[in-house]
Design an enzyme around this catalytic site. Structure first.
Site, PDB file in Angstrom:
ATOM      1  N   SER A  26     -37.386 -13.390 -15.580  1.00 20.11           N
ATOM      2  CA  SER A  26     -38.721 -12.792 -15.440  1.00 20.11           C
ATOM      3  C   SER A  26     -39.576 -13.120 -16.666  1.00 20.11           C
ATOM      4  CB  SER A  26     -38.583 -11.268 -15.312  1.00 20.11           C
ATOM      5  OG  SER A  26     -39.847 -10.651 -15.186  1.00 20.11           O
ATOM      6  N   ASP A  47     -29.667 -13.097 -17.380  1.00 19.04           N
ATOM      7  CA  ASP A  47     -30.495 -11.908 -17.117  1.00 19.04           C
ATOM      8  C   ASP A  47     -29.628 -10.868 -16.421  1.00 19.04           C
ATOM      9  OD1 ASP A  47     -33.886 -11.719 -17.006  1.00 19.04           O
ATOM     10  OD2 ASP A  47     -32.747 -10.130 -16.006  1.00 19.04           O
ATOM     11  N   ASP A  74     -25.392  -8.445 -19.202  1.00 15.90           N
ATOM     12  CA  ASP A  74     -26.192  -7.461 -19.925  1.00 15.90           C
ATOM     13  C   ASP A  74     -26.073  -7.748 -21.419  1.00 15.90           C
ATOM     14  OD1 ASP A  74     -27.047  -4.921 -21.173  1.00 15.90           O
ATOM     15  OD2 ASP A  74     -27.095  -4.234 -19.089  1.00 15.90           O
ATOM     16  N   TYR A 168     -39.933   1.592 -29.312  1.00 17.16           N
ATOM     17  CA  TYR A 168     -40.165   0.160 -29.038  1.00 17.16           C
ATOM     18  C   TYR A 168     -40.660  -0.542 -30.300  1.00 17.16           C
ATOM     19  CZ  TYR A 168     -42.139  -4.078 -26.877  1.00 17.16           C
ATOM     20  OH  TYR A 168     -42.435  -5.393 -26.555  1.00 17.16           O
ATOM     21  N   THR A 203     -47.215 -10.115 -17.828  1.00 16.83           N
ATOM     22  CA  THR A 203     -45.881 -10.274 -17.234  1.00 16.83           C
ATOM     23  C   THR A 203     -45.621  -9.032 -16.376  1.00 16.83           C
ATOM     24  OG1 THR A 203     -44.631  -9.019 -18.880  1.00 16.83           O
ATOM     25  CG2 THR A 203     -45.064 -11.345 -19.399  1.00 16.83           C
ATOM     26  N   TRP A 262     -57.600  -8.089 -36.803  1.00 24.85           N
ATOM     27  CA  TRP A 262     -58.515  -6.937 -36.868  1.00 24.85           C
ATOM     28  C   TRP A 262     -57.788  -5.678 -37.271  1.00 24.85           C
ATOM     29  CZ3 TRP A 262     -61.829  -7.748 -31.780  1.00 24.85           C
ATOM     30  CH2 TRP A 262     -62.840  -8.688 -32.063  1.00 24.85           C
TER      31      TRP A 262
HETATM   32  P1  NAP Z   1     -40.020  -8.836 -18.249  1.00 24.21           P
HETATM   33  O1  NAP Z   1     -40.878  -9.639 -17.350  1.00 24.21           O
HETATM   34  O2  NAP Z   1     -39.617  -7.470 -17.849  1.00 24.21           O
HETATM   35  O3  NAP Z   1     -38.724  -9.723 -18.610  1.00 24.21           O
HETATM   36  C1  NAP Z   1     -37.656  -9.213 -19.349  1.00 24.21           C
HETATM   37  C2  NAP Z   1     -36.369  -9.591 -18.651  1.00 24.21           C
HETATM   38  O4  NAP Z   1     -35.266  -9.133 -19.472  1.00 24.21           O
HETATM   39  C3  NAP Z   1     -36.225  -8.874 -17.292  1.00 24.21           C
HETATM   40  O5  NAP Z   1     -35.702  -9.739 -16.318  1.00 24.21           O
HETATM   41  C4  NAP Z   1     -35.280  -7.752 -17.636  1.00 24.21           C
HETATM   42  O6  NAP Z   1     -34.565  -7.235 -16.541  1.00 24.21           O
HETATM   43  C5  NAP Z   1     -34.358  -8.456 -18.616  1.00 24.21           C
HETATM   44  N1  NAP Z   1     -33.541  -7.484 -19.337  1.00 24.21           N
HETATM   45  C6  NAP Z   1     -33.891  -6.257 -19.769  1.00 24.21           C
HETATM   46  N2  NAP Z   1     -32.860  -5.640 -20.328  1.00 24.21           N
HETATM   47  C7  NAP Z   1     -31.807  -6.492 -20.239  1.00 24.21           C
HETATM   48  C8  NAP Z   1     -30.449  -6.412 -20.616  1.00 24.21           C
HETATM   49  N3  NAP Z   1     -29.951  -5.298 -21.186  1.00 24.21           N
HETATM   50  N4  NAP Z   1     -29.653  -7.476 -20.395  1.00 24.21           N
HETATM   51  C9  NAP Z   1     -30.120  -8.582 -19.794  1.00 24.21           C
HETATM   52  N5  NAP Z   1     -31.400  -8.709 -19.382  1.00 24.21           N
HETATM   53  C10 NAP Z   1     -32.231  -7.667 -19.603  1.00 24.21           C
HETATM   54  O7  NAP Z   1     -40.717  -8.671 -19.672  1.00 24.21           O
HETATM   55  P2  NAP Z   1     -41.525  -9.694 -20.596  1.00 24.21           P
HETATM   56  O8  NAP Z   1     -42.879  -9.130 -20.752  1.00 24.21           O
HETATM   57  O9  NAP Z   1     -41.349 -11.094 -20.174  1.00 24.21           O
HETATM   58  O10 NAP Z   1     -40.753  -9.433 -21.969  1.00 24.21           O
HETATM   59  C11 NAP Z   1     -39.913 -10.425 -22.575  1.00 24.21           C
HETATM   60  C12 NAP Z   1     -39.814 -10.089 -24.054  1.00 24.21           C
HETATM   61  O11 NAP Z   1     -41.119 -10.215 -24.640  1.00 24.21           O
HETATM   62  C13 NAP Z   1     -39.358  -8.656 -24.336  1.00 24.21           C
HETATM   63  O12 NAP Z   1     -38.482  -8.657 -25.441  1.00 24.21           O
HETATM   64  C14 NAP Z   1     -40.649  -7.947 -24.672  1.00 24.21           C
HETATM   65  O13 NAP Z   1     -40.439  -6.829 -25.508  1.00 24.21           O
HETATM   66  C15 NAP Z   1     -41.411  -9.042 -25.374  1.00 24.21           C
HETATM   67  N6  NAP Z   1     -42.860  -8.840 -25.419  1.00 24.21           N
HETATM   68  C16 NAP Z   1     -43.591  -8.706 -24.274  1.00 24.21           C
HETATM   69  C17 NAP Z   1     -44.967  -8.519 -24.366  1.00 24.21           C
HETATM   70  C18 NAP Z   1     -45.836  -8.381 -23.158  1.00 24.21           C
HETATM   71  O14 NAP Z   1     -47.012  -8.020 -23.316  1.00 24.21           O
HETATM   72  N7  NAP Z   1     -45.323  -8.641 -21.957  1.00 24.21           N
HETATM   73  C19 NAP Z   1     -45.588  -8.464 -25.617  1.00 24.21           C
HETATM   74  C20 NAP Z   1     -44.815  -8.589 -26.753  1.00 24.21           C
HETATM   75  C21 NAP Z   1     -43.445  -8.784 -26.641  1.00 24.21           C
HETATM   76  P3  NAP Z   1     -35.095  -5.829 -15.879  1.00 24.21           P
HETATM   77  O15 NAP Z   1     -36.331  -6.167 -15.131  1.00 24.21           O
HETATM   78  O16 NAP Z   1     -33.936  -5.391 -15.043  1.00 24.21           O
HETATM   79  O17 NAP Z   1     -35.359  -4.871 -17.031  1.00 24.21           O
END
Ligand code: NAP
Length: 262
Positions: A26, A47, A74, A168, A203, A262
């Site tokens: 994802s 994943d 996991d 977080y 996302t 900012w």
């Molecule tokens: P996402 O679309 O939810 O993708 C994260 C993926 O990691 C999901 O498939 C999720 O599965 C999987 N995951 C969660 N916990 C897990 C575990 N214990 N073991 C294996 N897989 C696991 O989120 P994303 O936005 O792409 O986020 C990716 C990374 O970027 C994260 O670390 C997030 O904190 C970081 N990030 C995101 C943003 C943003 O704005 N989107 C900004 C800054 C940083 P589930 O759906 O089952 O949880």
């Protein structure tokens, strides 16, 4: 002047390399996994998702002419990660690239937060990255080379206005400093460790229908007046993993549309 042997565009070429990407089913991890394959890498896709996410990534990679394997695991399990690295090396070859993007986000005021909510965040976002790096580096140290990119967040640097997510934010600050610390542990042994800290990115994590009001605010608060697309995380990841960044380690690369200015 000495002879110039550098071929600048080829510095970004990952042909023949093997990568492991967590969170590859994802969002950011999925798109980075696809981008690494487009640059020539074979990619192990990890994943915990049980939907079609990993298959979508794998099918894209096959169309790009590269190999992939899907691993349902996991990141809170060290033994599962060790097994994932073994399987990757057996089926794809020596692991020298890794992107750790698996993570979760949620919110709750600090005074109301149950200990279990705090703990789960730390287990996945911080310990999960530690265990991933540990398993990957054990293989890379044997090969004497490797590059790891951990996906942190600008929330590890700033506090998001209006979002009650101290757990977080703390987990992401931890990822940034832990990555610098590991970068220094392995700096003379061929392994580089860097982080990418995305700003608000479109996302599944934050484009759910109930988030519409929130995402409008995210756009307004970002100097570029929009959220990032997942495509915009690929270039920074390829750069940090590739030979274009051989002298870059212990760096946190903010990819935030100017947010932290900012
Ligand atoms: P996402 O679309 O939810 O993708 C994260 C993926 O990691 C999901 O498939 C999720 O599965 C999987 N995951 C969660 N916990 C897990 C575990 N214990 N073991 C294996 N897989 C696991 O989120 P994303 O936005 O792409 O986020 C990716 C990374 O970027 C994260 O670390 C997030 O904190 C970081 N990030 C995101 C943003 C943003 O704005 N989107 C900004 C800054 C940083 P589930 O759906 O089952 O949880």
């Amino acid at each position: 002047m000495s002879e110039i042997t550098l071929n600048a565009p080829r510095m970004f070429d990952l042909t023949g390399r093997v990568a492991l990407v967590t969170g590859a089913g994802s969002g950011i991890g999925q798109r980075i996994a696809m981008g690494l394959a487009q640059c020539g890498a074979d990619v192990a896709l990890l994943d915990r998702r049980t939907d079609e996410g990993l298959s979508v990534t794998a099918e894209f990679i096959a169309r790009a002419g590269r190999r992939s394997i899907k691993i349902a695991a996991d990141v809170t399990s060290g033994s599962a990660l060790n097994e994932a690295v073994s399987q990757t090396e057996k089926e794809l070859g020596d692991l020298t690239l890794a992107v750790n993007a698996a993570g979760i986000a949620n919110a709750n005021p600090a005074e109301d937060m149950e200990e279990s909510q705090f703990q789960t965040m730390m287990d996945i976002n911080l310990k999960g990255v530690f265990l991933s790096c540990q398993a990957e580096a054990r293989a890379m140290l044997k090969h004497g080379k490797g590059s790891i990119v951990n996906i942190a967040s600008m929330s590890g640097v700033i506090v998001n206005r209006g979002l009650n997510q101290c757990h977080y934010n703390a987990s992401k600050a931890g990822v940034i400093h832990m990555s610098k610390s590991m970068a220094m542990e392995w700096v003379t042994r061929g392994i580089r460790v860097n982080t990418i800290s995305p700003g608000y990115t479109a996302t599944p994590m934050n484009t759910r229908p109930e988030m519409v009001h929130q995402t409008k605010l995210f756009e307004e608060q970002t100097p570029m007046q929009r959220m990032a697309t997942v495509d915009e995380m690929v270039g920074p990841a390829v750069f940090l993993l590739s030979d274009a960044a051989t002298f870059v380690t212990g760096v946190d690369l903010l990819v935030d549309g100017g947010f932290c200015c900012w």
